[in-house]
Design a protein around this motif. Structure first.
Motif, short mmCIF file in Angstrom:
data_model
loop_
_atom_site.label_atom_id
_atom_site.label_comp_id
_atom_site.label_asym_id
_atom_site.label_seq_id
_atom_site.Cartn_x
_atom_site.Cartn_y
_atom_site.Cartn_z
N ILE A 193 -19.68 -2.43 26.81
CA ILE A 193 -19.18 -3.35 25.85
C ILE A 193 -18.45 -2.50 24.87
O ILE A 193 -17.45 -3.15 24.26
CB ILE A 193 -20.67 -3.94 25.42
N VAL A 194 -18.85 -1.45 24.13
CA VAL A 194 -17.89 -1.01 23.20
C VAL A 194 -16.55 -0.57 23.83
O VAL A 194 -15.62 -0.74 22.86
CB VAL A 194 -18.97 0.44 22.86
N LEU A 195 -16.47 0.03 24.95
CA LEU A 195 -15.18 0.47 25.69
C LEU A 195 -14.53 -0.88 25.63
O LEU A 195 -13.06 -0.93 25.21
CB LEU A 195 -15.49 1.06 26.88
N VAL A 196 -14.75 -1.94 26.08
CA VAL A 196 -14.07 -3.37 26.37
C VAL A 196 -13.41 -3.84 24.95
O VAL A 196 -12.43 -4.05 24.78
CB VAL A 196 -15.05 -4.21 26.77
N LEU A 197 -14.22 -3.79 23.90
CA LEU A 197 -13.88 -4.33 22.56
C LEU A 197 -12.87 -3.34 22.10
O LEU A 197 -11.85 -3.83 21.48
CB LEU A 197 -15.27 -4.22 21.81
N THR A 198 -13.10 -2.04 22.41
CA THR A 198 -12.26 -0.79 21.89
C THR A 198 -10.81 -1.22 22.69
O THR A 198 -9.65 -0.98 21.83
CB THR A 198 -12.76 0.41 22.00
N SER A 199 -10.85 -1.63 23.75
CA SER A 199 -9.68 -1.71 24.76
C SER A 199 -8.93 -2.91 24.08
O SER A 199 -7.62 -2.64 24.01
CB SER A 199 -9.96 -1.76 26.04
N LEU A 237 -7.15 -2.04 20.82
CA LEU A 237 -6.02 -0.92 21.15
C LEU A 237 -4.71 -1.83 21.78
O LEU A 237 -3.57 -1.50 21.57
CB LEU A 237 -6.35 0.30 21.86
N ILE A 238 -5.29 -2.73 22.72
CA ILE A 238 -4.11 -3.31 23.34
C ILE A 238 -3.21 -4.12 22.12
O ILE A 238 -2.06 -4.26 22.30
CB ILE A 238 -4.41 -4.35 24.47
N LEU A 239 -4.05 -4.89 21.37
CA LEU A 239 -3.51 -5.58 20.31
C LEU A 239 -2.57 -4.89 19.45
O LEU A 239 -1.55 -5.15 18.84
CB LEU A 239 -4.50 -6.49 19.56
N LEU A 240 -2.96 -3.51 19.21
CA LEU A 240 -2.44 -2.52 18.31
C LEU A 240 -1.17 -2.09 18.86
O LEU A 240 -0.18 -2.28 18.23
CB LEU A 240 -3.25 -1.46 17.98
N TRP A 241 -1.10 -1.91 20.28
CA TRP A 241 0.15 -1.46 20.97
C TRP A 241 1.07 -2.63 21.21
O TRP A 241 2.37 -2.36 20.97
CB TRP A 241 -0.43 -1.10 22.48
N VAL A 242 0.47 -3.96 21.20
CA VAL A 242 1.54 -5.35 21.27
C VAL A 242 2.29 -5.33 20.04
O VAL A 242 3.37 -5.63 19.87
CB VAL A 242 0.80 -6.30 21.99
N TYR A 243 1.25 -5.23 19.08
CA TYR A 243 1.80 -6.25 17.67
C TYR A 243 2.22 -4.98 16.63
O TYR A 243 2.87 -5.01 15.65
CB TYR A 243 0.93 -6.97 17.17
N ARG A 244 1.77 -3.58 16.99
CA ARG A 244 2.05 -2.27 16.46
C ARG A 244 1.58 -2.50 14.76
O ARG A 244 0.52 -2.85 14.53
CB ARG A 244 3.60 -2.16 16.37
N GLU A 245 2.73 -2.46 14.03
CA GLU A 245 2.50 -2.49 12.44
C GLU A 245 2.19 -3.75 11.89
O GLU A 245 1.86 -4.03 10.83
CB GLU A 245 3.65 -1.90 11.68
N GLU A 246 2.45 -4.82 12.81
CA GLU A 246 2.16 -6.40 12.41
C GLU A 246 0.72 -6.68 12.54
O GLU A 246 0.05 -7.45 11.86
CB GLU A 246 2.69 -7.21 13.21
N TYR A 247 -0.16 -5.60 13.31
CA TYR A 247 -1.54 -5.90 13.81
C TYR A 247 -2.17 -5.45 12.52
O TYR A 247 -2.29 -4.02 12.14
CB TYR A 247 -1.83 -5.27 14.96
N ALA A 248 -3.17 -6.49 11.96
CA ALA A 248 -3.97 -5.87 10.76
C ALA A 248 -4.97 -5.22 11.18
O ALA A 248 -5.67 -4.53 10.18
CB ALA A 248 -4.65 -7.31 10.04
N GLY A 249 -5.51 -4.77 12.41
CA GLY A 249 -6.66 -4.13 12.83
C GLY A 249 -7.94 -4.56 12.48
O GLY A 249 -9.00 -3.93 12.30
N ALA A 250 -8.24 -6.12 12.33
CA ALA A 250 -9.44 -6.51 11.76
C ALA A 250 -10.41 -6.45 12.99
O ALA A 250 -11.56 -6.31 12.77
CB ALA A 250 -9.16 -8.06 11.59
#
Length: 721
Positions: free
Chosen positions: A40-46, A49-62
């Protein structure tokens, strides 16, 4: 990007409900395996990270909060902090690799956000630990409250044992065991039988269909049998690996088995068992709980036994009291009927009966019996030969005998009216070596006799012996009084007869002198000449009557003169009765009376004064004729009694019978109910029979007429005075 975060948060809420029960189940450390949690932890982490890779600096990391919070919840504060640091490192690394200028994401917000994320990782871990501990305490408290409630409910039931009943209390205990121990799928209580040979199931819970082997097992067999012998709790964590569990032919439906003995002091009462399909299902705390339930079961059984003992003692006291009350009445038939009825109703015996010993044959005669079967047996006049059956054996040996399996007793006698008899107890009713009878009790399955039954029946038999002895002594006293009264009456009668005899002898002597003078004068007158023909006829009549009168006077003198042994002659009674019939045959025909004579061909001559016996028989026949003025039937029997060496003459008529007011004194002088009778005929007959050392009796028949019996000795008369 806030909408994406909201959607993911909603999905996670669906997978992890927020209700207390669901959260406890989902968040307990043992609810999910570590691999699932890390997944479960790895799925949420993934996702993060996917959202971070896609949106980069626009992703707020919430969404980075989710894997950190979940990891911290599952694995504690330290893992939560480490997870937060790893996610921060990955966040920095991905943006750096993506050639995003550092100045665009490494700023005050990044540092502050990272600090908050680490702080959240530690805080959620602390909250998780606090929540789990509190939940465990709540669960433990709830479990303790449930256990206390169950034990309290059992205690209340124990305080009302007489009303609730043992079976309901035991059922409450097994239901509580199944309810309080989560892994327990079935629970059962086995109780030792009275013979301490078998464990018998008395209460069960969770069994859809009880197996026969579970209902009853021999002591020492199975885990329950081993537990009660050893006195220790036995926990079979897996029946497939534990050598103490012996597999049967049938497939067992459980893997774990926990058995604790039910013990009160040194007395072993039974076992309580629980079982589960899971291996290693029961904890040490659950062993203690099952032991506590076993203690409650022991209290229930002891209370039930104490109540049963008290009630049994009251029934026994009542039975002995009622029997003692019956001792005063001296009515043995009523006492025996009361005893058999009381024993059957108060103690639940299948059948109760009392045999009385026949003093002549030694046979056992049924005197009292319980129930409808007993009534029929009494109507059939049931009796046992000496030594026959269990009752006959007890009578022969004078020793009590009882068995709980009559099929194993070779001399047991089966009665068709008692088909269910399995146990029988025969108790001699005796005082010393004097046997009065047998108290016989029979029992049907599932009930059996115990040592207490033997003690009770022995006490009642002793009371019966006293009652029967008193009745026997009372009867002997009554017989002695009757004999004394009869002897006194006979002495008075003899004195009267002697006085009458002396009077008649004196009168006959005084009459004989003038009668002889009259006869002499008549003979002289008869020789005179010149008497007319009519005068001669009249003179002959007077002479004949005077001779008859002289003959009567002679018989009276012969009757009441002292008798000598040489006066007795061998007399054939059958021929003598034929002579009497010849004398009265015309009289019988005139009165329309039928005469029947049934002589005993084996009857030999007896010593007798023939004329006197003839006179006695003639008196009885004349009385019978006079009792049948409208005709009837006169029957005479003769019989030789070999045992007493006596000749018996029976004279039966169909007349009006003997009046009750003269029956007791019928042989006394001047006692008669005839208008023209003198009341001396039966007195003279009685005197004649008495002088022959014989006996005479009179009684009314059940329908018509009366019967007279004469017993005359057939042996030589040696002591006649």
């Amino acid at each position: 990007m806030s909408s994406v975060a909201k959607k993911l948060t909603g999905i996670l809420r669906m997978k992890f409900p927020t209700s207390q029960s669901a959260t406890i189940t989902a968040m307990k450390p043992s609810a999910k395996s570590p691999l699932t949690k890390w997944g479960i932890v790895l799925v949420l982490t993934s996702i993060h990270l996917i959202l971070l890779w896609v949106y980069r600096e626009e992703y707020a990391g919430a969404l980075s909060i989710l894997p950190v919070g979940v990891a911290s919840w599952f694995f504690g504060s330290i893992i939560g902090i480490i997870t937060a640091l790893v996610i921060l490192f990955l966040y920095f690394s991905i943006l750096y690799i993506s050639n995003v200028p550092t100045v665009l994401f490494v700023d005050t917000d990044f540092v502050l956000g990272g600090f908050v994320l680490v702080l959240i990782g530690g805080a959620i871990g602390w909250l998780s630990n606090y929540y789990h501990n509190q939940t465990e305490r709540d669960l433990e408290l709830k479990k303790q409250l449930d256990e206390a409630d169950a034990l309290s409910e059992i205690s209340i039931a124990l305080s009302q044992a007489e009303r609730v009943g043992l079976s309901n209390i035991l059922q409450l205990i097994v239901d509580s065991a199944k309810k309080l121990i989560p892994a327990a799928e079935q629970a059962v209580i086995h109780i030792l039988d009275d013979q301490k040979e078998y464990l018998i199931a008395q209460a069960a819970s969770g069994f859809q269909q009880a197996a026969q082997g579970r209902l009853q097992m021999r002591l020492g067999e199975g885990i329950a049998g081993q537990a009660i012998i050893s006195g220790d709790t036995i926990n079979i964590t897996d029946i497939n690996t534990d050598e103490r569990f012996i597999k049967s032919v049938s497939i067992s439906s459980f893997r774990s088995l926990l058995v604790t003995p039910i013990i009160s002091g040194d007395q072993k009462l039974g076992t309580i068992s629980i079982q589960s399909q899971l291996p290693n299902a029961f904890t040490s705390h659950e062993q203690d709980l099952l032991y506590a339930l076993g203690v409650q079961a022991a209290i229930a059984i002891e209370n039930a036994n104490l109540l049963e003992t008290t009630q049994q003692s009251l029934r026994e006291t009542n039975a002995l009291y009622r029997i003692n009350q019956g001792l005063v009445a001296l009515n043995t038939d009523e006492l025996l009927d009361d005893v058999v009825s009381l024993l059957q109703k108060n103690f639940g015996y299948y059948h109760v009966q009392v045999y009385i010993i026949d003093p002549k044959s030694g046979d056992l005669i049924l005197q009292a019996a319980s129930g409808e079967a007993g009534r029929k047996m009494l109507e059939q006049k049931t009796r046992l030969s000496a030594g026959q059956g269990i009752a006959g054996y007890a009578a022969e040996t004078l020793v009590p005998f009882f068995t709980n399996n009559v099929d194993e007793v070779m001399f047991f006698v089966h009665h068709p009216l008692l088909p269910e008899t399995k146990s029988e107890m025969a108790m001699p009713v005796k005082i010393g070596e004097h046997l009065f009878g047998i108290l016989d009790i029979q029992q049907a399955p599932p009930k059996t006799f115990t040592a207490r039954d033997l003690q009770l029946v022995s006490a009642i038999a002793d009371q019966l012996a006293i009652a029967l002895q008193k009745a026997e002594l009372y009867q002997e006293l009554q017989n002695s009084l009757q004999q004394e009264k009869a002897m006194r009456n006979q002495l008075i009668q003899n004195e009267r007869l002697a006085a009458i005899g002396r009077l008649l002898a004196s009168v006959s002597h005084e009459l004989n002198n003038p009668l002889q003078a009259i006869q002499n004068a008549l003979f002289l007158l008869k020789e005179e000449h010149g008497i007319t023909e009519q005068g001669k006829q009249d003179l002959n009549i007077v002479l004949a009557e005077s001779e008859r009168m002289a003959s009567m006077i002679k018989r009276l003198r012969d009757t009441y003169r002292p008798i000598r042994a040489e006066d007795f002659r061998q007399t054939q009674l059958n021929a003598l009765i034929e002579d009497v019939y010849a004398l009265v045959a015309g009289h019988l025909r005139h009165n329309q009376i039928t005469f029947e004579f049934f002589p005993d061909p084996e009857l030999q001559p007896i010593p007798a004064l023939t004329d006197q016996i003839r006179q006695a028989l003639l008196n009885l026949v004349i009385n019978a004729v006079e009792a049948m003025p409208a005709g009837g039937k006169l029957t005479v029997y003769t019989e030789f009694l070999l045992e007493t060496e006596e000749a018996l003459i029976t004279i039966i008529d169909t007349g009006k019978g003997i009046a009750t007011n003269i029956m007791d004194n019928i042989f006394e002088a001047f006692n008669t109910d005839k208008d023209k009778g003198t009341g001396l005929g039966l007195t003279i007959t009685y005197d004649i029979i008495t002088k022959h050392h014989g006996r005479i009796s009179a009684e009314n028949n059940s329908r018509l007429g009366a019967t007279f019996r004469i017993w005359l000795p057939a042996k030589e008369m040696e002591d006649i005075t």
